[in-house]
Design a protein around this motif. Structure first.
Motif, PDB file in Angstrom:
ATOM      1  N   SER A   1       8.253  25.333  11.887  1.00 30.19           N
ATOM      2  CA  SER A   1       9.565  24.731  12.170  1.00 30.19           C
ATOM      3  C   SER A   1       9.896  24.863  13.664  1.00 30.19           C
ATOM      4  O   SER A   1      10.461  23.943  14.266  1.00 30.19           O
ATOM      5  N   GLN A   2       9.485  25.971  14.300  1.00 33.47           N
ATOM      6  CA  GLN A   2       9.698  26.080  15.765  1.00 33.47           C
ATOM      7  C   GLN A   2       8.862  25.049  16.519  1.00 33.47           C
ATOM      8  O   GLN A   2       9.301  24.462  17.497  1.00 33.47           O
ATOM      9  N   GLN A   3       7.629  24.831  16.039  1.00 35.05           N
ATOM     10  CA  GLN A   3       6.740  23.871  16.725  1.00 35.05           C
ATOM     11  C   GLN A   3       7.312  22.455  16.609  1.00 35.05           C
ATOM     12  O   GLN A   3       7.284  21.692  17.573  1.00 35.05           O
ATOM     13  N   ARG A   4       7.872  22.144  15.446  1.00 34.68           N
ATOM     14  CA  ARG A   4       8.461  20.796  15.290  1.00 34.68           C
ATOM     15  C   ARG A   4       9.632  20.624  16.232  1.00 34.68           C
ATOM     16  O   ARG A   4       9.805  19.572  16.843  1.00 34.68           O
ATOM     17  N   SER A   5      10.452  21.684  16.373  1.00 39.39           N
ATOM     18  CA  SER A   5      11.604  21.474  17.255  1.00 39.39           C
ATOM     19  C   SER A   5      11.168  21.414  18.730  1.00 39.39           C
ATOM     20  O   SER A   5      11.752  20.677  19.513  1.00 39.39           O
TER      21      SER A   5
ATOM     22  N   LYS B   1      10.267  17.736  19.370  1.00 40.81           N
ATOM     23  CA  LYS B   1      11.146  16.665  18.864  1.00 40.81           C
ATOM     24  C   LYS B   1      11.389  15.540  19.883  1.00 40.81           C
ATOM     25  O   LYS B   1      11.631  14.402  19.486  1.00 40.81           O
ATOM     26  N   ASP B   2      11.328  15.862  21.173  1.00 40.64           N
ATOM     27  CA  ASP B   2      11.561  14.814  22.182  1.00 40.64           C
ATOM     28  C   ASP B   2      10.272  14.141  22.649  1.00 40.64           C
ATOM     29  O   ASP B   2      10.274  13.388  23.628  1.00 40.64           O
TER      30      ASP B   2
END
Ligand code: DC
Length: 225
Positions: free
Chosen positions: A114-118, A121-122
């Motif tokens: 979940s940290q990697q996805r955030s 995100k850009d």
């Protein structure tokens, strides 16, 4: 130029991080080393106990206290765990030998995915790891999967370690590479595997520059379409 996500997965010591850094620098993208994140959690777990062995339940409970970030410096990208620079410590044998076990824990993977996805995100990122194209960003526009024989990878890792002052023998490095391959590919949660749409490159007989050139061609094709 449109910003995309570039996912680089593959076996240990195939040059993923060197290539990811080179591509990120060329495109002015952010580079994210997800292996360093699993290593940081492993290091944190080892520090929780004075004997250095990891209490998995205690580690899972403490996950929310773990803050990992990266900083670019003249000495290269540095990894921080709760403001402590752990760049050198996470490459030591103690972490090498425990990280695959920690990376096979579902709660640890969920926390880091979940940290990697955030972080991505850009878009405008190059992320390397084992499950980036399959799990973290299955929608990544550009995916690569790097392979090479265990012996070639162990030779590379052994040379890197000697340069960093780690005197582990070649045989020990080879056995660690093989053990991690097995563990990473056979774990139940998010095992290492090639995403269907990933371009597979066997780097055994190629220089970093040759691999970089073939990856660059593929990236340009995607960016320009
Ligand atoms: O790339 P590396 O050797 O620094 O990775 C350290 C360990 O973390 C390795 O055993 C595989 C695991 N890993 C993972 O399971 N998933 C990722 N996305 C990145 C690394």
């Amino acid at each position: 130029m449109k910003k995309i996500i570039i996912a680089i997965d593959g076996f240990a010591a195939t040059g993923k991080s060197t290539l990811a850094k080179k591509i990120a620098a060329a495109l002015d993208y952010t580079y994210i080393d997800t292996g360093a994140m699993y290593r940081a959690v492993t290091y944190f777990g080892q520090k929780q106990n004075t004997e250095g062995c990891i209490d998995i339940l205690q580690l899972i409970e403490a996950l929310p206290k773990i803050k990992i970030h990266f900083e670019s410096t003249a000495q290269g990208q540095q990894t921080f765990l709760n403001e402590e620079n752990i760049t050198a410590e996470i490459r030591e044998s103690k972490v090498n030998n425990a990280v695959s076990d920690i990376a096979s824990i579902g709660a640890v993977r969920n926390f880091l995915v979940s940290q990697q996805r955030s972080l991505g995100k850009d878009k405008g990122i190059v992320m390397d790891g084992r499950d980036i194209g399959t799990v973290v960003f299955p929608e990544a526009e550009c995916k690569f999967f790097l392979t090479a024989s265990p012996e070639i990878r162990a030779q590379r890792r052994h040379k890197e370690q000697l340069e960093a002052g780690n005197l582990e023998s070649y045989e020990a490095v080879l056995s660690n590479v093989k053990a991690r391959d097995h563990q990473d590919s056979t774990r139940k949660i998010n095992p290492l595997r090639k995403a269907d749409s990933a371009l597979e490159i066997d780097v055994s007989s190629l220089s970093i520059e040759e691999v970089y050139q073939s990856m660059s061609k593929q990236i340009l094709r995607v960016i320009e379409t």
